[in-house]
Design a protein around this motif. Structure first.
Motif, PDB file in Angstrom:
ATOM      1  N   ILE A 125       0.255   8.748  -3.213  1.00 52.31           N
ATOM      2  CA  ILE A 125       1.227   7.936  -3.951  1.00 52.31           C
ATOM      3  C   ILE A 125       1.717   8.775  -5.137  1.00 52.31           C
ATOM      4  O   ILE A 125       0.908   9.210  -5.965  1.00 52.31           O
ATOM      5  CB  ILE A 125       0.577   6.626  -4.466  1.00 52.31           C
ATOM      6  CG1 ILE A 125       0.045   5.789  -3.288  1.00 52.31           C
ATOM      7  CG2 ILE A 125       1.566   5.819  -5.315  1.00 52.31           C
ATOM      8  CD1 ILE A 125      -0.848   4.612  -3.693  1.00 52.31           C
ATOM      9  N   ALA A 152      -1.159  -3.634  -3.624  1.00 57.29           N
ATOM     10  CA  ALA A 152       0.217  -3.530  -3.106  1.00 57.29           C
ATOM     11  C   ALA A 152       0.233  -2.658  -1.855  1.00 57.29           C
ATOM     12  O   ALA A 152       0.846  -3.013  -0.844  1.00 57.29           O
ATOM     13  CB  ALA A 152       1.144  -2.941  -4.179  1.00 57.29           C
ATOM     14  N   ALA A 153      -0.483  -1.547  -1.910  1.00 65.52           N
ATOM     15  CA  ALA A 153      -0.522  -0.626  -0.756  1.00 65.52           C
ATOM     16  C   ALA A 153      -1.134  -1.344   0.449  1.00 65.52           C
ATOM     17  O   ALA A 153      -0.677  -1.166   1.586  1.00 65.52           O
ATOM     18  CB  ALA A 153      -1.318   0.624  -1.111  1.00 65.52           C
ATOM     19  N   MET A 185       6.303  -7.137  -0.870  1.00 65.64           N
ATOM     20  CA  MET A 185       6.019  -5.938  -0.080  1.00 65.64           C
ATOM     21  C   MET A 185       6.635  -6.050   1.320  1.00 65.64           C
ATOM     22  O   MET A 185       7.149  -5.091   1.864  1.00 65.64           O
ATOM     23  CB  MET A 185       4.493  -5.710   0.013  1.00 65.64           C
ATOM     24  CG  MET A 185       3.853  -5.338  -1.303  1.00 65.64           C
ATOM     25  SD  MET A 185       4.465  -3.740  -1.913  1.00 65.64           S
ATOM     26  CE  MET A 185       4.982  -4.188  -3.530  1.00 65.64           C
ATOM     27  N   LEU A 204       1.073  -3.526   2.734  1.00 62.41           N
ATOM     28  CA  LEU A 204       2.082  -2.896   3.586  1.00 62.41           C
ATOM     29  C   LEU A 204       1.537  -2.719   4.998  1.00 62.41           C
ATOM     30  O   LEU A 204       0.396  -2.303   5.180  1.00 62.41           O
ATOM     31  CB  LEU A 204       2.506  -1.542   2.999  1.00 62.41           C
ATOM     32  CG  LEU A 204       3.250  -1.621   1.656  1.00 62.41           C
ATOM     33  CD1 LEU A 204       3.501  -0.237   1.089  1.00 62.41           C
ATOM     34  CD2 LEU A 204       4.574  -2.369   1.821  1.00 62.41           C
ATOM     35  N   GLY A 230       8.055   1.367  -3.531  1.00 58.17           N
ATOM     36  CA  GLY A 230       6.927   1.530  -4.443  1.00 58.17           C
ATOM     37  C   GLY A 230       6.904   0.440  -5.489  1.00 58.17           C
ATOM     38  O   GLY A 230       7.592  -0.582  -5.394  1.00 58.17           O
ATOM     39  N   VAL A 231       6.090   0.676  -6.503  1.00 57.34           N
ATOM     40  CA  VAL A 231       5.891  -0.288  -7.581  1.00 57.34           C
ATOM     41  C   VAL A 231       6.003   0.441  -8.920  1.00 57.34           C
ATOM     42  O   VAL A 231       6.082   1.668  -8.970  1.00 57.34           O
ATOM     43  CB  VAL A 231       4.502  -0.973  -7.453  1.00 57.34           C
ATOM     44  CG1 VAL A 231       4.447  -1.871  -6.238  1.00 57.34           C
ATOM     45  CG2 VAL A 231       3.380   0.073  -7.427  1.00 57.34           C
ATOM     46  N   ARG A 273       4.205   3.165   3.838  1.00 53.18           N
ATOM     47  CA  ARG A 273       3.171   3.510   2.858  1.00 53.18           C
ATOM     48  C   ARG A 273       3.791   3.379   1.472  1.00 53.18           C
ATOM     49  O   ARG A 273       5.002   3.566   1.294  1.00 53.18           O
ATOM     50  CB  ARG A 273       2.714   4.966   3.068  1.00 53.18           C
ATOM     51  CG  ARG A 273       2.230   5.249   4.486  1.00 53.18           C
ATOM     52  CD  ARG A 273       0.724   5.395   4.607  1.00 53.18           C
ATOM     53  NE  ARG A 273       0.075   6.169   3.578  1.00 53.18           N
ATOM     54  CZ  ARG A 273      -0.266   7.449   3.703  1.00 53.18           C
ATOM     55  NH1 ARG A 273       0.027   8.106   4.818  1.00 53.18           N
ATOM     56  NH2 ARG A 273      -0.893   8.071   2.723  1.00 53.18           N
ATOM     57  N   LEU A 274       2.960   3.077   0.500  1.00 50.23           N
ATOM     58  CA  LEU A 274       3.438   2.986  -0.876  1.00 50.23           C
ATOM     59  C   LEU A 274       3.743   4.405  -1.347  1.00 50.23           C
ATOM     60  O   LEU A 274       2.860   5.262  -1.373  1.00 50.23           O
ATOM     61  CB  LEU A 274       2.354   2.348  -1.744  1.00 50.23           C
ATOM     62  CG  LEU A 274       2.829   1.850  -3.101  1.00 50.23           C
ATOM     63  CD1 LEU A 274       3.649   0.562  -2.935  1.00 50.23           C
ATOM     64  CD2 LEU A 274       1.632   1.569  -4.019  1.00 50.23           C
ATOM     65  N   ASN A 315       4.227   4.939  -7.837  1.00 53.03           N
ATOM     66  CA  ASN A 315       3.946   3.987  -8.922  1.00 53.03           C
ATOM     67  C   ASN A 315       4.537   4.629 -10.180  1.00 53.03           C
ATOM     68  O   ASN A 315       4.125   5.728 -10.571  1.00 53.03           O
ATOM     69  CB  ASN A 315       2.425   3.767  -9.061  1.00 53.03           C
ATOM     70  CG  ASN A 315       2.063   2.653 -10.029  1.00 53.03           C
ATOM     71  OD1 ASN A 315       2.932   1.936 -10.532  1.00 53.03           O
ATOM     72  ND2 ASN A 315       0.775   2.512 -10.301  1.00 53.03           N
TER      73      ASN A 315
END
Ligand code: NAP
Length: 282
Positions: free
Chosen positions: A188, A152-153, A124, A156, A140-141, A160-161, A164
């Protein structure tokens, strides 16, 4: 083409994009696939999804070749780092390699392809560094279940994420229970991969007939009905892969289709959401 806000980024992204996994890599099939990708772009399917994994980098090169003369700002290009490369330094290096194969200057979206054994926090941090350096606009993921996505978010610090990317099709609706609502609350975007579920959604007579009925009512095909259903919520997008021009044209048409409440109820009955469970993936 219909565009909607890509989560909290606020950037307008087409509801239907284009996947590139298993894109043909040579001969007449490749030429047709490149024509198809370009036709999709003409129709507004400018979200192109690829990955360093696809064809071991070859697909990124082919995408790069296909988009070379298209103004960069018209496109929304997403690619992914393999978990085995996702150390801090490995992620930065993988992004450089992807950028050089794609030849597109910068990425719009860079994703961790799935959770691996390297510490997520490191990945990240590297993704944030890539934003800082102007190598990607958003990060993102992919294949992250709700708790992993939230973790994950939380790693950071500055960004921002944004996204997904997960498996989502009519026979695999598990993400509707928790993942989609949690992602929506946090801005997201959810990108549905394998939206045709390898044809599984057409295997049951009941399901196929329900889609055909709805299709007849709207002058649409069963695949258009399926894509319209999957992208019915704000913040949810789909990236079907099509290596033929007529398939791309059909998929693009899904964006114009508005399903009504009785259509949604009929699809719900034919393709039940099922019980909550762990995130499915390929
Ligand atoms: P998909 O998009 O659900 O299905 C692709 C198949 O459907 C191809 O055989 C394609 O044929 C066919 N098709 C497409 N449009 C059609 C149409 N209108 N009529 C009839 N057939 C049609 O499956 P997918 O490629 O697995 O998923 C889509 C994309 O999601 C991938 O390409 C990739 O970019 C991404 N993805 C990501 C992950 C991840 O782990 N993040 C995993 C899987 C996929 P033709 O090619 O012959 O047109």
């Amino acid at each position: 083409m219909k565009y909607k806000a890509f989560g909290m980024t606020g950037v307008g992204v087409p509801v239907i994009g284009q996947g590139t996994w298993n894109m043909p890599e040579s001969g007449a099939a490749l030429k047709e696939a490149q024509r198809a990708l370009r036709r999709g772009i003409e129709l507004g399917m400018v979200h192109i999804d690829t990955a360093e994994m696809y064809g071991a980098g070859r697909v990124e090169e082919l995408v790069g070749e296909t988009i070379r003369d298209i103004p960069r700002e018209k496109l929304f290009i997403a690619t992914k780092v393999l978990p085995s490369n996702a150390t801090y330094r490995g992620t930065l290096n993988a992004a450089e390699r992807s950028l050089s194969r794609l030849g597109c200057g910068y990425l719009d979206l860079y994703l961790l392809h799935w959770a691996g054994s390297h510490p997520l926090e490191e990945t990240m941090r590297a993704l944030e560094k890539l934003v800082e350096e102007g190598k990607t606009r958003f990060i993102g993921v992919s294949n992250f279940d709700t708790e992993e996505m939230l973790a994950a978010a939380a790693f950071l610090r500055r960004e921002r994420l944004a996204c997904n990317q997960v498996l989502y099709h009519l026979c695999e609706r598990g993400i509707e229970h928790r993942l989609i609502p949690e992602a929506r609350d946090r801005g997201i975007a959810i990108v549905a991969y394998t939206p045709f579920g390898r044809g599984s959604f057409l295997r049951s007579n009941r399901g196929r007939e329900a889609l055909e009925r709805i299709g007849r009512k709207h002058g649409a095909t069963v695949r258009q009905v399926a894509l319209a259903f999957l992208t019915r919520s704000p913040g949810v997008f789909a990236i079907p892969k099509a290596a033929r021009v007529e398939h791309v044209e059909e998929n693009a048409g899904a964006a114009e289709l508005e399903l009504d409440a009785s259509d949604l109820a009929a699809i719900d009955a034919a393709f039940p959401r099922g019980k909550p469970g762990p995130l499915a993936s390929l």
